[in-house]
Design a protein around this motif. Structure first.
Motif, PDB file in Angstrom:
ATOM      1  N   PRO A  83      -0.835  -2.576  -5.713  1.00 56.87           N
ATOM      2  CA  PRO A  83      -0.863  -2.624  -7.177  1.00 56.87           C
ATOM      3  C   PRO A  83      -0.071  -1.529  -7.868  1.00 56.87           C
ATOM      4  O   PRO A  83       0.271  -1.673  -9.044  1.00 56.87           O
ATOM      5  CB  PRO A  83      -2.362  -2.516  -7.495  1.00 56.87           C
ATOM      6  N   ASP A  84       0.198  -0.406  -7.165  1.00 53.04           N
ATOM      7  CA  ASP A  84       0.994   0.658  -7.779  1.00 53.04           C
ATOM      8  C   ASP A  84       2.450   0.612  -7.352  1.00 53.04           C
ATOM      9  O   ASP A  84       3.230   1.503  -7.689  1.00 53.04           O
ATOM     10  CB  ASP A  84       0.395   2.029  -7.444  1.00 53.04           C
ATOM     11  N   GLY A  85       2.841  -0.404  -6.575  1.00 49.17           N
ATOM     12  CA  GLY A  85       4.237  -0.565  -6.176  1.00 49.17           C
ATOM     13  C   GLY A  85       4.567  -0.077  -4.784  1.00 49.17           C
ATOM     14  O   GLY A  85       5.687  -0.295  -4.307  1.00 49.17           O
ATOM     15  N   ASP A  86       3.635   0.596  -4.096  1.00 49.93           N
ATOM     16  CA  ASP A  86       3.898   1.025  -2.722  1.00 49.93           C
ATOM     17  C   ASP A  86       4.064  -0.193  -1.819  1.00 49.93           C
ATOM     18  O   ASP A  86       3.345  -1.194  -1.959  1.00 49.93           O
ATOM     19  CB  ASP A  86       2.756   1.897  -2.195  1.00 49.93           C
ATOM     20  N   VAL A  87       5.004  -0.090  -0.876  1.00 49.70           N
ATOM     21  CA  VAL A  87       5.347  -1.207  -0.005  1.00 49.70           C
ATOM     22  C   VAL A  87       4.843  -0.938   1.406  1.00 49.70           C
ATOM     23  O   VAL A  87       5.115   0.124   1.980  1.00 49.70           O
ATOM     24  CB  VAL A  87       6.867  -1.452   0.016  1.00 49.70           C
ATOM     25  N   LEU A  88       4.113  -1.898   1.977  1.00 46.69           N
ATOM     26  CA  LEU A  88       3.625  -1.844   3.352  1.00 46.69           C
ATOM     27  C   LEU A  88       4.257  -2.981   4.145  1.00 46.69           C
ATOM     28  O   LEU A  88       4.660  -3.997   3.569  1.00 46.69           O
ATOM     29  CB  LEU A  88       2.104  -1.988   3.399  1.00 46.69           C
ATOM     30  N   PRO A  89       4.329  -2.847   5.478  1.00 48.49           N
ATOM     31  CA  PRO A  89       4.830  -3.976   6.268  1.00 48.49           C
ATOM     32  C   PRO A  89       3.972  -5.223   6.089  1.00 48.49           C
ATOM     33  O   PRO A  89       4.476  -6.338   6.074  1.00 48.49           O
ATOM     34  CB  PRO A  89       4.769  -3.463   7.713  1.00 48.49           C
ATOM     35  N   THR A  90       2.663  -5.031   5.972  1.00 48.43           N
ATOM     36  CA  THR A  90       1.751  -6.146   5.778  1.00 48.43           C
ATOM     37  C   THR A  90       0.433  -5.608   5.223  1.00 48.43           C
ATOM     38  O   THR A  90       0.220  -4.386   5.178  1.00 48.43           O
ATOM     39  CB  THR A  90       1.516  -6.892   7.109  1.00 48.43           C
ATOM     40  N   GLN A  91      -0.423  -6.478   4.806  1.00 46.74           N
ATOM     41  CA  GLN A  91      -1.712  -6.091   4.242  1.00 46.74           C
ATOM     42  C   GLN A  91      -2.510  -5.239   5.228  1.00 46.74           C
ATOM     43  O   GLN A  91      -2.637  -5.567   6.406  1.00 46.74           O
ATOM     44  CB  GLN A  91      -2.510  -7.355   3.902  1.00 46.74           C
ATOM     45  N   GLY A  92      -3.026  -4.116   4.746  1.00 46.04           N
ATOM     46  CA  GLY A  92      -3.911  -3.288   5.557  1.00 46.04           C
ATOM     47  C   GLY A  92      -3.242  -2.207   6.375  1.00 46.04           C
ATOM     48  O   GLY A  92      -3.924  -1.312   6.881  1.00 46.04           O
ATOM     49  N   MET A  93      -1.915  -2.219   6.512  1.00 48.96           N
ATOM     50  CA  MET A  93      -1.234  -1.197   7.321  1.00 48.96           C
ATOM     51  C   MET A  93      -0.936   0.017   6.448  1.00 48.96           C
ATOM     52  O   MET A  93       0.216   0.327   6.123  1.00 48.96           O
ATOM     53  CB  MET A  93       0.043  -1.774   7.929  1.00 48.96           C
ATOM     54  N   TYR A  94      -1.998   0.748   6.087  1.00 48.75           N
ATOM     55  CA  TYR A  94      -1.898   1.794   5.081  1.00 48.75           C
ATOM     56  C   TYR A  94      -1.179   3.051   5.567  1.00 48.75           C
ATOM     57  O   TYR A  94      -0.819   3.906   4.755  1.00 48.75           O
ATOM     58  CB  TYR A  94      -3.300   2.163   4.593  1.00 48.75           C
ATOM     59  N   ASP A  95      -1.000   3.181   6.870  1.00 51.00           N
ATOM     60  CA  ASP A  95      -0.338   4.373   7.393  1.00 51.00           C
ATOM     61  C   ASP A  95       1.172   4.202   7.466  1.00 51.00           C
ATOM     62  O   ASP A  95       1.872   5.081   7.978  1.00 51.00           O
ATOM     63  CB  ASP A  95      -0.892   4.714   8.779  1.00 51.00           C
ATOM     64  N   GLN A  96       1.697   3.080   6.957  1.00 53.66           N
ATOM     65  CA  GLN A  96       3.131   2.807   7.064  1.00 53.66           C
ATOM     66  C   GLN A  96       3.716   2.453   5.701  1.00 53.66           C
ATOM     67  O   GLN A  96       4.197   1.346   5.491  1.00 53.66           O
ATOM     68  CB  GLN A  96       3.386   1.692   8.075  1.00 53.66           C
ATOM     69  N   ILE A  97       3.681   3.390   4.773  1.00 49.32           N
ATOM     70  CA  ILE A  97       4.269   3.160   3.452  1.00 49.32           C
ATOM     71  C   ILE A  97       5.788   3.267   3.561  1.00 49.32           C
ATOM     72  O   ILE A  97       6.327   4.288   3.985  1.00 49.32           O
ATOM     73  CB  ILE A  97       3.725   4.171   2.427  1.00 49.32           C
ATOM     74  N   LEU A  98       6.477   2.208   3.198  1.00 49.70           N
ATOM     75  CA  LEU A  98       7.934   2.155   3.321  1.00 49.70           C
ATOM     76  C   LEU A  98       8.643   2.721   2.102  1.00 49.70           C
ATOM     77  O   LEU A  98       9.852   2.941   2.140  1.00 49.70           O
ATOM     78  CB  LEU A  98       8.381   0.704   3.542  1.00 49.70           C
ATOM     79  N   GLY A  99       7.903   2.938   1.033  1.00 50.42           N
ATOM     80  CA  GLY A  99       8.484   3.422  -0.215  1.00 50.42           C
ATOM     81  C   GLY A  99       7.785   2.750  -1.376  1.00 50.42           C
ATOM     82  O   GLY A  99       6.787   2.050  -1.205  1.00 50.42           O
ATOM     83  N   ASN A 100       8.308   2.968  -2.565  1.00 52.66           N
ATOM     84  CA  ASN A 100       7.751   2.347  -3.762  1.00 52.66           C
ATOM     85  C   ASN A 100       8.823   1.450  -4.365  1.00 52.66           C
ATOM     86  O   ASN A 100       9.902   1.921  -4.732  1.00 52.66           O
ATOM     87  CB  ASN A 100       7.299   3.394  -4.775  1.00 52.66           C
ATOM     88  N   ILE A 101       8.528   0.174  -4.473  1.00 53.22           N
ATOM     89  CA  ILE A 101       9.546  -0.785  -4.875  1.00 53.22           C
ATOM     90  C   ILE A 101       9.953  -0.623  -6.339  1.00 53.22           C
ATOM     91  O   ILE A 101      11.038  -1.049  -6.739  1.00 53.22           O
ATOM     92  CB  ILE A 101       9.060  -2.225  -4.610  1.00 53.22           C
TER      93      ILE A 101
END
Length: 387
Positions: free
Chosen positions: A357-375
């Motif tokens: 909801p804040d724009g952070d990008v994950l590989p998939t739902q629930g993988m909170y330790d892998q933030i790829l950036g903020n879109i």
């Protein structure tokens, strides 16, 4: 999948020509047409591309096939295509006419019979899913909010992960970024996305861009005819309801939804000492397009497989790669409580990405330790490099 065979004799001619301009090209049948479908063509820098049919069938095209797909999407008549392609590549007109006609027929066959085996019937070589390089995912899963409805348990949703939700304009800028980078499909999830008052406006903007949209919801807001019709008019293409079969009201709502021209998937979660077979049979009888199944406990995996077999026997399609909104019927928190040992779904981080909801990008739902950036704030290229 990769188109082959009927383009080989002209391959050398095409490889010597400058590719078409990279980008995303779309076609949707006019509303008065009985048979409705969408085509998205993403042309890569090297002239190759992907053609996505109804946001589900993905064909990987060489430069030759891209040329024909481009003309198909632009609805250019056959004779003008023959003239242009023959003149541009110095290819015999009859050969071009034959190849283009076969391409059109094969694509139409895939549109009308989506379960057709392309290898056996269409001379299309199958490529293993999620292999090969692509410039962007096929789908963005957009968690509009982590707030949940009154029938869900708040503790199921990771509301503490975000300190704010993106505004309407911020989400619209993300949709534009998705379009600019060739992402043809958006899924609106949560939390409960219908709690966002701007959901109809977001759907409308995606429709204006020509993007396919799906909604993942508990379905309760769809009880209101006017709200349901607004979503449809604004361009909603498909729906998944997170379903509690013990709630009679949801069956009534589902009956209303299934009466609409809307591809509808029903998600069921298997709990201990529960028999879902009667519910699956009832869903098939009602005309649900597909079901999504998961288990609340890994000890139920054998029973889950038996349910999948039962669904197949009842000729109801299975959907496996769509996230499940956080609710009392969502097992994601259980499955991913030990993230280090969690199994990442095939295609995660490549075929689709998940936006919080804040724009952070994950590989998939629930993988909170892998933030790829903020879109919203980071360049797309930087995010995609990390996938």
């Amino acid at each position: 999948m990769t188109i082959k065979g009927f383009f080989q004799s002209t391959k050398d001619f095409f490889s010597k020509k400058k590719p078409l301009h990279p980008g995303l090209y779309t076609y949707q049948t006019p509303p008065e047409k009985q048979e409705q479908y969408r085509l998205h063509l993403r042309i890569e820098e090297d002239g190759s591309g992907i053609l996505i049919i109804n946001a589900s069938t993905v064909l990987h095209l060489n430069q030759t096939a891209v040329e024909f797909a481009y003309h198909l999407i632009n609805q250019n008549d056959e004779e003008s295509v023959v003239q242009r392609v023959s003149r541009r590549y110095q290819v015999d007109k009859d050969k071009v006419r034959l190849d283009f006609g076969k391409f059109q027929n094969d694509i139409q066959t895939l549109i009308t019979t989506p379960d057709l085996d392309p290898v056996t019937y269409l001379d299309i070589e199958r490529q293993e899913p999620y292999t090969g390089d692509i410039s962007a995912p096929y789908r963005l899963d957009c968690a509009l909010t982590y707030q949940v409805g009154s029938t869900s348990h708040r503790e199921q949703a990771p509301v503490d992960r975000v300190d704010r939700e993106l505004t309407t304009d911020e989400w619209i800028s993300i949709f534009q970024k998705a379009y600019n980078n060739g992402i043809p499909h958006l899924l609106f999830t949560g939390g409960e996305p219908t709690l966002r008052d701007d959901l109809p406006a977001l759907l409308l903007k995606a429709e204006e861009l020509g993007l396919v949209t799906g909604l993942l919801t508990d379905g309760l807001a769809l009880r209101e005819d006017s709200y349901r019709q607004t979503l449809l008019v604004n361009g909603l293409d498909h729906l998944m309801m997170v379903f509690n079969p013990d709630n009679p009201e949801l069956w009534d709502i589902l009956e209303k939804v299934l009466a609409e021209d809307l591809f509808t998937t029903v998600h069921l979660t298997l709990h201990k000492d529960e028999d879902l077979k009667p519910h699956i049979f009832r869903l098939a009888e009602m005309g649900a397009n597909a079901i999504s199944l998961s288990a609340a406990d890994e000890t139920l995996n054998d029973k889950l497989q038996a349910l999948r077999d039962f669904a197949a026997i009842n000729q109801i399609d299975l959907v496996w790669d769509i996230p499940v909104p956080y609710s009392s019927n969502n097992p994601v928190a259980l499955e991913l409580k030990n993230v280090e040992n969690a199994e990442i779904p095939e295609g995660a981080g490549k075929a689709w990405l998940y936006v919080e909801p804040d724009g952070d990008v994950l590989p998939t739902q629930g993988m909170y330790d892998q933030i790829l950036g903020n879109i919203l704030t980071d360049p797309w290229e930087q995010i995609w490099e990390k996938h």
